[in-house]
Design an enzyme around this catalytic site. Structure first.
Site, PDB file in Angstrom:
ATOM      1  N   LYS A 150       0.872  -1.180   0.000  1.00  0.00           N
ATOM      2  CA  LYS A 150       0.000   0.000   0.000  1.00  0.00           C
ATOM      3  C   LYS A 150       0.899   1.217   0.000  1.00  0.00           C
ATOM      4  CE  LYS A 150      -4.479   0.559   0.048  1.00  0.00           C
ATOM      5  NZ  LYS A 150      -5.561  -0.369  -0.282  1.00  0.00           N
ATOM      6  N   ASP A 190      -7.035   4.170  -4.312  1.00  0.00           N
ATOM      7  CA  ASP A 190      -7.700   3.968  -3.024  1.00  0.00           C
ATOM      8  C   ASP A 190      -8.375   5.325  -2.761  1.00  0.00           C
ATOM      9  OD1 ASP A 190      -7.683   1.827  -0.678  1.00  0.00           O
ATOM     10  OD2 ASP A 190      -7.552   3.755   0.297  1.00  0.00           O
TER      11      ASP A 190
END
Ligand code: GLU
Length: 450
Positions: A150, A190
């Site tokens: 991430k 995201d």
């Protein structure tokens, strides 16, 4: 010195409480030692510790049954690589600005690092690490060859013009490009990173590397994106939180199934439609949500409740299902108890870790089914995996082909999750964590100390 104190194990009362919280309910000495080690290194990372605790509680019976998995777990708790970098850019007023960029490459046990980028002012190492850690297990559930990662930045696209966003994305990628690649690490979106940002990021990546492969997913579908990738994330009364990509497609799908969707929300408040949101309102709310101002939405039959969350509106009436699709920890104990009072039977997580442990407990006690984001929102990253396959094969698949493959993946996630839950006589949340952990742990052990 302050810095030294913050690097050693916490010594204040609050720190002790946090360590106790991390260890509570873990009645295995070896596992406690593993968690103490995590705490010693990362004790200030609240969200990361919360995610670690969640997985540990779920997989404890597996670790006790197969002690060799503890060895794998110890390795998995430390990211393979953590990259922090400066992102300088110039705003519309000509001022020099500077943000912090992140990419945490957590685990490549199952394949190249894979996971989104989040642009939001709240982004810090703890948040990126919790998301990356969870991503390992979500990706494992899809059965596609993807590791977990991430990244992101403490940058607020909502406060910026299109030109500023482009300048930021180009600067961000000018550093990130050296760490990623179609074989090594494939970012996506995201919160705060949608098709516009992915476009700017990919454009800059291509310019620097001359790479024409698929090094980001969630691309526009005329230039390498997969069909279905945008909406893959996603007559009963339902409440939805959020107004971003996940929330919008969630509401759309619910409306398709003729559900009555009572709410959507942003960080400032909630829109409430007693008779249910219409498609027209959804369209407007979506646009507003991305701009961050649901308060400005003017629609008949829709009220705006400033400072409220969907779950706790006092005139909500009966609720069958709730879909937290905004962000981490948005559904807390109070919210869950209110939903239980409203008769909720199902909570389906669209966001990553939106439900606190206290909320999960309240739902469990009331026999409401909680489906973890790792399973429920795995459709997004699953279609990213399919986008990678199409890019590699240099051939795009039709919408129907992608849908069929996605359906197969979602079905297998459901089967794996329920069968692990049955085998260990536990909840669906535990089932998802157990099934995915076993897959990752086996790969870790087989590959040795790498
Ligand atoms: N951010 C999404 C998630 O939480 C997508 C990640 C991806 O497609 O790589 O799963």
């Amino acid at each position: 010195m302050h810095v030294a104190a913050s690097q050693s194990q916490g010594s204040g009362k609050e720190d002790d409480e946090r360590l106790q919280e991390l260890l509570s309910g873990i009645d295995d000495g070896e596992l406690q030692a593993i968690l103490r080690d995590v705490y010693r290194r990362d004790y200030e990372q609240e969200e990361f510790l919360q995610a670690v605790k969640g997985i540990t509680v779920s997989i404890m019976p597996v670790l006790q049954k197969f002690p060799q998995y503890k060895t794998a777990y110890r390795l998995l708790l430390e990211p393979e690589r953590q990259i922090l970098f400066r992102v300088p850019w110039v705003d519309d007023a000509g001022r020099w600005r500077c943000n912090r960029g992140y990419r945490v490459q957590f685990s490549s046990a199952l394949g190249p690092y894979k996971g989104g980028l989040r642009f939001h002012p709240s982004v810090n190492l703890s948040i990126v690490k919790f998301l990356g850690f969870e991503q390992i297990f979500k990706n494992a559930l899809t059965t596609l060859p993807m590791g977990g990662a991430k990244g992101g930045a403490d940058f607020d696209p909502k406060a910026c013009s299109d030109r500023e966003i482009m300048a930021f994305c180009q600067s961000f990628m000018t550093e990130l490009y050296r760490h990623i690649g179609a074989d090594t690490d494939i970012p996506a979106g995201d919160i705060g990173v949608g098709p516009r940002e992915v476009g700017f990021l990919y454009g800059q990546y291509k310019r620097i590397t001359r790479d024409r492969g698929g090094t980001l997913t969630g691309k526009g579908h005329t230039w390498g994106g997969s069909e279905i990738r945008p909406e893959a994330t996603g007559g009963k009364r339902c409440v939805v939180s959020g107004a971003g990509n996940v929330a919008q497609f969630c509401v759309e799908m619910l409306l398709e199934k003729e559900a009555i969707v009572l709410t959507m929300s942003d960080s400032q408040g909630t829109i409430f439609a007693k008779e249910g949101l219409s498609r027209k309102t959804l369209k407007k709310a979506g646009r507003r949500g991305l701009g961050g101002q649901l308060s400005e939405l003017e629609e008949e039959g829709v009220e705006y409740r400033e400072g409220s969350k969907p779950w706790t509106l006092d005139d909500l009436g009966e609720v069958f299902a709730a879909f937290p699709c905004a962000t981490q920890n948005e559904l807390d104990g109070e919210g869950a108890r209110a939903l239980v009072k409203a008769g909720v039977k199902l909570v389906m997580e669209g966001a990553n870790m939106p439900t606190t442990a206290e909320a999960a407990d309240a739902l469990h006690k009331a026999d409401a089914k909680l489906v973890t984001g790792k399973a429920a929102n795995a459709g997004g990253v699953a279609v990213s995996g399919l986008e990678m396959a199409q890019n590699r094969g240099l051939i795009p698949w039709s919408r129907q082909q992608v849908l069929d493959k996605l359906e197969g993946i979602m079905e297998s996630i459901y089967e794996e999750t329920t069968s692990a839950a049955k085998e260990y006589d536990t909840t669906l949340v535990d089932g998802a964590n157990i099934a995915s952990f076993i897959r990752v742990a086996e790969a870790v052990l087989e590959q040795g100390t790498v």
